[in-house]
Design a protein around this motif. Structure first.
Motif, PDB file in Angstrom:
ATOM      1  N   ASP A  56       0.834  -1.209   0.000  1.00  0.00           N
ATOM      2  CA  ASP A  56       0.000   0.000   0.000  1.00  0.00           C
ATOM      3  C   ASP A  56       0.867   1.257   0.000  1.00  0.00           C
ATOM      4  N   LYS A  59       2.534   1.656  -3.446  1.00  0.00           N
ATOM      5  CA  LYS A  59       1.551   2.120  -4.425  1.00  0.00           C
ATOM      6  C   LYS A  59       1.238   3.603  -4.225  1.00  0.00           C
ATOM      7  N   ALA A  60       1.102   4.016  -2.979  1.00  0.00           N
ATOM      8  CA  ALA A  60       0.809   5.420  -2.697  1.00  0.00           C
ATOM      9  C   ALA A  60       1.976   6.312  -3.104  1.00  0.00           C
ATOM     10  N   GLY A  63       2.017   6.536  -6.959  1.00  0.00           N
ATOM     11  CA  GLY A  63       0.915   7.387  -7.419  1.00  0.00           C
ATOM     12  C   GLY A  63       1.182   8.858  -7.143  1.00  0.00           C
ATOM     13  N   PHE A  64       1.718   9.156  -5.953  1.00  0.00           N
ATOM     14  CA  PHE A  64       2.049  10.534  -5.594  1.00  0.00           C
ATOM     15  C   PHE A  64       3.102  11.085  -6.551  1.00  0.00           C
ATOM     16  N   TYR A 153      -3.413  10.472  -4.003  1.00  0.00           N
ATOM     17  CA  TYR A 153      -2.329   9.702  -3.400  1.00  0.00           C
ATOM     18  C   TYR A 153      -1.660  10.445  -2.255  1.00  0.00           C
ATOM     19  N   LYS A 154      -1.706  11.764  -2.261  1.00  0.00           N
ATOM     20  CA  LYS A 154      -1.213  12.530  -1.118  1.00  0.00           C
ATOM     21  C   LYS A 154      -2.075  12.222   0.103  1.00  0.00           C
ATOM     22  N   ARG A 156      -3.825   9.496   0.608  1.00  0.00           N
ATOM     23  CA  ARG A 156      -3.558   8.115   1.037  1.00  0.00           C
ATOM     24  C   ARG A 156      -2.263   8.030   1.833  1.00  0.00           C
TER      25      ARG A 156
END
Length: 187
Positions: A56, A59-60, A63-64, A153-154, A156
């Motif tokens: 997780d 992935k975050a 994405g960020f 994503y920030k 998350r």
């Protein structure tokens, strides 16, 4: 002697979250105090966080960083498109002014000579202006998409940092306790 082994075993079981206080996110990294946590430290910290895995976090982060890259890339494209549009518009204006001045001098001469002055305006800068407008439009749409990705994503990553801070820390003490002398594991 047995007490030493028990204390050592319990001290080894104190979670990684007890090592880090006040975990916060800055950019795509986690910090504890002024120290940037390495990926190994983050992974060991996340082992004790319920509902959050290292996958997780990865992935975050990806994405960020992708959202940030989109903002930078499409922002540059928008700026370049606006610059090209400006060059095209100024070029068309200069051509229009030159055509108007030329018409002001040529049309009376053509009329006096008995000819029909055919004056057409075919700008060489029309294609430049259209290309600049297209680049600007694509850039603005990309900025909108990049902002969405970046913000999602920030959020998350902030939630993961908050979850790391919500993990109860454990402490091990030996000495006077509520019901006498003993070993206490508090969490």
């Amino acid at each position: 002697m047995l007490l030493v082994f028990v204390v050592a075993a319990l001290a080894g079981s104190v979670t990684a979250s007890a090592q880090y206080s006040d975990v916060y996110r800055k950019g795509a990294n986690l910090y504890s105090g002024d120290i940037r946590l390495t990926p190994e430290q983050v992974y060991s910290l996340l082992e004790n966080v319920e509902g959050v895995t290292a996958a997780d976090w990865d992935k975050a982060r990806k994405g960020f960083n992708a959202g940030k890259g989109m903002l930078i890339g499409f922002g540059s494209l928008t700026g370049a498109g606006l610059l090209v549009t400006g060059v095209g518009v100024v070029g068309m204006m200069v051509e229009g002014v030159a055509l108007g001045i030329g018409t002001a001098f040529v049309a009376p001469i053509a009329v006096v000579a008995g000819e029909d002055p055919e004056i057409t305006y075919n700008s060489k800068f029309r294609g430049v202006t259209i290309a600049g407008l297209c680049a600007t439009g694509v850039g603005v749409l990309g900025i909108a998409a990049g902002t969405t990705v970046y913000c999602v994503y920030k959020k998350r990553m902030n939630n993961i940092a908050d979850a790391c801070n919500a993990v109860p820390s454990a402490s091990l003490s030996f000495g006077m306790q509520r019901h006498g002398v003993g070993l206490a594991l508090n969490f």
